[in-house]
Design an enzyme around this catalytic site. Structure first.
Site, PDB file in Angstrom:
ATOM      1  N   ILE A 265      43.659  49.236  41.420  1.00  0.00           N
ATOM      2  CA  ILE A 265      43.617  47.909  42.115  1.00  0.00           C
ATOM      3  C   ILE A 265      44.056  46.690  41.245  1.00  0.00           C
ATOM      4  O   ILE A 265      44.517  45.741  41.759  1.00  0.00           O
ATOM      5  CB  ILE A 265      42.293  47.530  42.483  1.00  0.00           C
TER       6      ILE A 265
ATOM      7  N   ALA B  91      45.925  45.276  37.242  1.00  0.00           N
ATOM      8  CA  ALA B  91      46.392  45.638  35.852  1.00  0.00           C
ATOM      9  C   ALA B  91      45.651  44.721  34.995  1.00  0.00           C
ATOM     10  O   ALA B  91      45.688  43.604  34.958  1.00  0.00           O
ATOM     11  CB  ALA B  91      47.891  45.583  35.730  1.00  0.00           C
ATOM     12  N   GLY B  92      45.026  45.083  33.935  1.00  0.00           N
ATOM     13  CA  GLY B  92      44.309  44.401  32.831  1.00  0.00           C
ATOM     14  C   GLY B  92      44.982  44.269  31.748  1.00  0.00           C
ATOM     15  O   GLY B  92      46.078  44.955  31.568  1.00  0.00           O
TER      16      GLY B  92
ATOM     17  N   PHE C 262      44.440  45.561  28.831  1.00  0.00           N
ATOM     18  CA  PHE C 262      44.276  46.591  27.917  1.00  0.00           C
ATOM     19  C   PHE C 262      44.530  48.241  28.820  1.00  0.00           C
ATOM     20  O   PHE C 262      44.471  49.110  28.259  1.00  0.00           O
ATOM     21  CB  PHE C 262      42.736  46.651  27.258  1.00  0.00           C
TER      22      PHE C 262
ATOM     23  N   ASP D 169      37.877  29.746  29.555  1.00  0.00           N
ATOM     24  CA  ASP D 169      38.998  29.940  30.559  1.00  0.00           C
ATOM     25  C   ASP D 169      38.451  29.941  31.928  1.00  0.00           C
ATOM     26  O   ASP D 169      38.722  30.915  32.772  1.00  0.00           O
ATOM     27  CB  ASP D 169      39.550  31.284  30.192  1.00  0.00           C
TER      28      ASP D 169
HETATM   29  P1  AMP Z   1      41.051  41.410  34.377  1.00  0.00           P
HETATM   30  O1  AMP Z   1      41.700  42.328  33.456  1.00  0.00           O
HETATM   31  O2  AMP Z   1      39.647  41.310  34.466  1.00  0.00           O
HETATM   32  O3  AMP Z   1      41.899  40.220  34.748  1.00  0.00           O
HETATM   33  O4  AMP Z   1      41.394  42.073  35.910  1.00  0.00           O
HETATM   34  C1  AMP Z   1      42.490  42.427  36.633  1.00  0.00           C
HETATM   35  C2  AMP Z   1      42.564  42.456  37.937  1.00  0.00           C
HETATM   36  O5  AMP Z   1      41.775  43.481  38.476  1.00  0.00           O
HETATM   37  C3  AMP Z   1      41.777  41.181  38.643  1.00  0.00           C
HETATM   38  O6  AMP Z   1      42.905  40.048  38.847  1.00  0.00           O
HETATM   39  C4  AMP Z   1      41.339  41.592  39.943  1.00  0.00           C
HETATM   40  O7  AMP Z   1      42.220  41.660  40.958  1.00  0.00           O
HETATM   41  C5  AMP Z   1      40.728  43.112  39.628  1.00  0.00           C
HETATM   42  N1  AMP Z   1      39.374  43.039  39.248  1.00  0.00           N
HETATM   43  C6  AMP Z   1      38.831  43.024  38.085  1.00  0.00           C
HETATM   44  N2  AMP Z   1      37.487  43.222  38.032  1.00  0.00           N
HETATM   45  C7  AMP Z   1      37.351  43.302  39.374  1.00  0.00           C
HETATM   46  C8  AMP Z   1      36.186  43.746  40.167  1.00  0.00           C
HETATM   47  N3  AMP Z   1      34.930  43.494  39.312  1.00  0.00           N
HETATM   48  N4  AMP Z   1      36.234  44.004  41.317  1.00  0.00           N
HETATM   49  C9  AMP Z   1      37.439  43.938  42.006  1.00  0.00           C
HETATM   50  N5  AMP Z   1      38.621  43.631  41.358  1.00  0.00           N
HETATM   51  C10 AMP Z   1      38.556  43.287  40.036  1.00  0.00           C
END
Ligand code: AMP
Length: 983
Positions: free
Chosen positions: A624, A626-627, A629, A743
């Site tokens: 869903i 990209a983070g 890591f 942040d």
């Molecule tokens: P992050 O690495 O936390 O910035 O996550 C990257 C993307 O993944 C975010 O912008 C969200 O779109 C999605 N995401 C992260 N955590 C969740 C969650 N708990 N539920 C749904 N989508 C998530």
């Protein structure tokens, strides 16, 4: 058969006599007109093809001024295709062009015998060219702008009232790249009179601001873009150093955000030219007169802009030249102390002389001294000061965590805004104190040596400050899943730094805490350590289970008997902790956040705060996002004995370094400490398999900024305030725990399917490496400038008050449906603008009370900003009294289609059939509706399922979606108007 000349004549008649229901069109000063058909009294001579289609006709407008119009009314014959093209319009500097059409349109229902041939729309096109292309007209060279439908069509009956229903439609085209363009109107069989066509673009007209001139500037090509313009200093003025004048031209032709300025060159005054005499000064070109030097200052020159301070007196950097010079305060008076083991309280009275200022604060200097010979060293970071060591406003301080049996001196100094400028000797009050006996400090380094089905072996390090000889350790434990009400604590004691806790249940999560005991009493408990005992052996027989239970029972009985002291009896099976006052502390102290970086072994931090999950319980379904890591996936988590839940799974990409693994799991160590409905919940981690995973509750609507942009204008103010209230409650919880987010931004808030907003992104709250908004600043470190308080940008002062500033920006993002704060201004300009006092204006439709709250969050002085607790209170009040959220009359508002049921929005809030179809994502059928003559929402509201099918919509899902929206609307209309439409 109806003659085609009848309706046409009728229109001409009406143009002569009718009174238009029109607001008039006073020309807006920001518009540059390229074409105005009404302003031309000679023939327009546009091209009409075929020649018997559109006809040019003279008429009179509502003021009896002659105007030129075009009309067409071929309603009787099918397959009409009548084109009308304007003359070439040179676009000049414009990039976005506005086309305003005024027209009347006849209702087909009022014309007998025209079913199937009469239409109620026409099409608007344009063609870009670098020069005129002659009078031939090729349809395929035109780009369609829109199908234009009338909001109001007129009928024969209206003629009697002599009231013409004039429609006004505005369309925007651009960005344009050629030198000019043509507009074209395609009629497909309607009865239309094109009363006026106005084509214009917007400009910010030249102005003088801050002694700089800004030239006429054409607005940018996008609705959200600002055009940055450099100012030119007026004659005899020059740019202020590093502060060149700039302004921003908005898409609406308004000048916004002035930054920087010019100042009069030396010897020049903005107004009047007399220079100031001795003993007088004039500090700013804005001042009209010279003033006498303020107290303790002088000058012996003419034409001074300020006066110098007398010896021993100073001016703080922030002091304007108009205030008196001042000096440091004298020493505080009557310093007294109170000592309780290793805690010292100091109290004093204010100094006799404040130095002429009212910004006196106090600072405390702590030194630890050896007994003989007396040598003192600074106390170091292990000593705590409450409320603070410096910047004290009140005349008291408590100093904690001093060493037992040690000698200390404390100096209390009064300081004011000029203390640091003075080179005279420091004046302070001092005391020397010897501390008493203290309890040992916390036991924090606990290691799981061995975990069995029914026992756990632990070892730990002696506390850093034993403050005496430790004679015993106490291990307190309880079952994690018991509610607080039913919780039973048990204790085990040990003389050494290890112990085995027996008689535990298999497969059960326990929480352990350890404290040390010396002559001075018990120390405080160390952090909680969670350990789950191993699963029970399945081949255990019933008889051996019974035996075990009996052994357990007798063990406990023997223990009870052997504890002769009642105190010990209580601690074997107790609901209360056994040290005096301990229960109070245990149950009432708020939980505080522990920085995982303080752990030597980061793995231990993860397992202290996060549950280790078995990878077989997790099913990854799809990617869903990209983070930083690795990928973020959605999936399911099924824990034994629990129902499965949707989860988001953050994975660590293969080939990671040890540092990346640590940083990745750091987020779990932080998130695992939180438990609040507005903070994303950590389910657990997988560290013992690959990939390494962090498992979080699933937030169906993803991040808040993208979610709002997707649903622009679709929420009620109350819904938006509800979201803001949730975020504020989450932040209140985090700040109460002592956690500073650093942040906070809409992109770091997640939204679930019930529109509940939760604070997230605890990853690298210190360095913010993963935020694309973060940039390096001159003070070092990466900072998301637009969201960050000035003191955090300037000297990295991150506090809950700087989180409040960011919260104000989140409020603005929410109320503007995800607009970028400060639009496309550069970060450098944002910093400058904020420094100069500029603050973001209220977003469209934003109730003034909410904008005021934003402004409060953006107070320069962080002490003046509201606390999260107060913000929650204010928002709660607004939600309880929705009247306070009304936008005042006269402000621009956007239509709201409440997002109660996103799948079937009603369309009472839409202006046209096209807009409604777009909102329910059925815009592909726009032409079907138009062709069948459904041009108004009222006519759509009367449609049955058969009507929908007759349009050629064959997919059952689409038929259902359209019908469902129509039915919701009927109900809404009936509810709104009592009678509503006839259905
Ligand atoms: P992050 O690495 O936390 O910035 O996550 C990257 C993307 O993944 C975010 O912008 C969200 O779109 C999605 N995401 C992260 N955590 C969740 C969650 N708990 N539920 C749904 N989508 C998530």
């Amino acid at each position: 058969m109806l003659s085609r000349s009848i309706p046409c004549l009728w229109i001409t008649f009406c143009l002569h006599l009718c009174c238009f229901v029109d607001g008039g069109d006073a020309q807006n000063a920001k518009e540059v007109i390229l074409l105005d058909s009404k302003a031309q009294q000679t023939e327009l001579e546009w091209i009409s093809y075929p020649p018997n289609g559109w006809e040019e006709i003279s008429g009179l407008d509502e003021n009896y001024t002659p105007i030129r119009t075009y009309q067409v009314c071929q309603v009787m014959e099918p397959n009409q295709n009548n084109w009308l093209r304007t003359n070439w319009i040179e676009k000049g500097d414009a990039q976005r062009i506005f086309v305003e059409l005024k027209f009347t349109l006849r209702d087909c229902n009022s014309l007998p015998g025209v079913v199937g041939t009469c239409k109620e729309t026409f099409n608007l096109y344009y063609q870009e060219t670098d020069s005129e292309v002659g009078r031939s007209l090729r349809e395929n060279q035109y780009v369609k702008i829109d199908t234009i439908a009338a909001d109001e069509s007129f009928t024969q009956g209206d003629l009697g009232e002599r009231k013409m229903k004039l429609n006004t439609e505005l369309r925007i085209i651009g960005p344009l790249s050629r030198r000019g363009f043509y507009l074209a109107f395609q009629d497909v069989g309607a009865c239309i009179a094109l009363v006026s066509v106005k084509v214009y673009y917007k400009k910010c007209w030249s102005i003088i601001e801050n002694l700089a001139t800004f030239p006429d500037t054409v607005t940018g090509s996008e609705f959200s873009s600002l055009v940055e313009v450099e100012g030119m200093c007026v004659s005899d003025a020059e740019e202020e150093a590093d502060n060149s004048p700039k302004m921003h031209c908005s898409a609406e032709g308004e000048w916004l955000v002035p930054i920087g300025k010019c100042i009069c060159r030396a010897g020049f005054h903005q107004k009047g030219d007399a220079s100031c005499g001795r003993g007088f000064y004039k500090s700013s070109s804005q001042d009209l007169q010279c003033s006498r030097c303020p107290a303790h200052s002088f000058n012996d020159r003419e034409g001074s802009w300020r006066c110098d301070c007398e010896d021993g007196y100073y001016r703080a950097l922030s002091d304007p030249p108009s205030v008196a010079c001042t000096r440091p305060p004298s020493a505080p008076q009557n310093l007294v102390y109170n000592i309780n083991q290793t805690t010292v309280s100091l109290e004093w009275s204010p100094p006799a002389d404040t130095g002429g200022r009212n910004d006196v604060t106090y600072r405390v200097i702590c030194r630890r001294c050896s007994w003989e010979p007396e040598e003192c060293v600074p106390c170091g970071p292990n000593v705590g000061f409450s409320p603070a060591q410096s910047g004290l406003v009140d005349t008291y301080v408590t100093i904690v965590d001093l060493l037992a049996h040690a000698n200390y001196t404390f100096e209390v100094e009064a300081v004011n805004g000029v203390s640091d400028l003075s080179r005279t000797q420091r004046l302070f009050a001092a005391v020397s104190i010897a501390t008493g006996q203290a309890a040992p400090s916390q036991v924090s380094e606990v290691i799981k040596e061995k975990v069995q089905q029914r026992s756990v072996q632990l070892s730990w390090q002696e506390p850093q400050q034993p403050n005496g000889v430790i004679t015993e350790y106490e291990i307190k434990y309880y079952e994690k899943d018991q509610s607080q009400k039913d919780r039973i604590y048990s204790t085990v004691r040990s003389k050494s730094t290890s112990a085995t806790v027996n008689n535990l249940k298999p497969s059960t999560a326990y929480v352990f805490q350890i404290r040390a005991f010396t002559e001075a009493g018990y120390g405080t408990y160390g952090p909680r350590v969670e350990i789950t005992t191993k699963e029970e052996n399945t081949d255990i027989t019933l008889s051996s289970w019974l035996m075990l239970s009996l052994v357990q029972f007798f063990t406990c009985l023997i223990k009870l008997v052997s504890f002769s002291h009642f105190h010990h009896l209580k601690s074997c099976l107790h609901h209360k902790a056994d040290q005096e006052g301990d229960e109070e502390l245990y149950f009432q102290c708020t939980k505080t956040y522990i920085d995982p970086e303080t752990y030597e072994d980061p793995n231990r931090a993860v397992h202290q705060f996060a549950k280790e999950l078995d990878a077989s319980c997790i099913k990854i379904e799809r990617v869903i996002g990209a983070g930083e890591f690795g990928e973020v996936c959605s999936g399911r988590l099924k824990l034994p004995g629990k129902r499965d839940v949707s989860v988001a799974i953050k994975t660590l990409k293969v080939g990671y370094t040890e540092k990346q693994r640590r940083d990745f799991l750091c987020e779990a160590s932080i998130m695992g400490q939180f438990d609040h409905p507005n903070v994303v919940h950590l389910e657990g981690v997988v560290t013992r398999g690959k990939p390494v995973m962090i498992v979080i509750e699933y937030m169906e609507n993803g991040s808040l900024d993208a979610f709002l942009r997707k649903h622009d204008g679709q929420f009620t103010v109350i819904q938006l305030v509800g979201m803001l209230r949730g975020i504020a409650a989450g932040m209140r919880y985090l700040s109460d725990m002592g956690y500073v987010h650093r942040d906070l931004a809409a992109r770091n808030i997640l939204v679930n399917s019930n529109l509940v907003c939760k604070v997230s992104d605890f990853g690298l709250s210190r360095v913010i490496d993963d935020d694309p908004e973060a940039v390096y600043t001159t003070t070092g470190g990466k900072i998301p400038v637009r969201w960050t308080a000035p003191e955090a940008i300037q000297y990295r002062k991150f506090t809950s008050a700087s989180d409040v500033w960011s919260y104000g920006i989140v409020m603005w993002e929410v109320m503007s449906y995800g607009e970028r704060p400060y639009w496309d201004m550069s970060n450098q300009d944002v910093i400058k603008a904020i420094e100069e006092g500029y603050r973001l204006p209220a977003p469209m439709d934003c109730p003034p009370g909410l904008h005021q709250l934003m402004l409060d969050c953006w107070q320069k002085d962080r002490a003046e900003r509201p606390k999260f607790d107060q913000i929650v209170g204010i928002l709660d009040k607004m939600i309880r009294n929705p009247n306070t959220l009304k936008t005042p009359v006269g402000t621009c508002t956007r239509p709201i289609s409440p997002l109660l049921d996103q799948s079937t929005p009603d369309f009472t809030a839409f202006r046209s059939v096209g807009e409604w179809l777009e909102a329910i994502k059925m815009e592909r059928y726009r032409d079907n509706f138009t062709a069948a003559g459904y041009s108004s929402l009222e006519s759509v509201a009367r449609m049955s399922i058969e009507d929908v099918m007759r349009l050629g919509i064959t997919l059952v899902g689409h038929q259902k979606k359209i019908m469902s929206s129509i039915q919701t609307t009927r109900a809404q209309m009936l509810h709104l108007h009592g009678t509503g439409v006839q259905v």
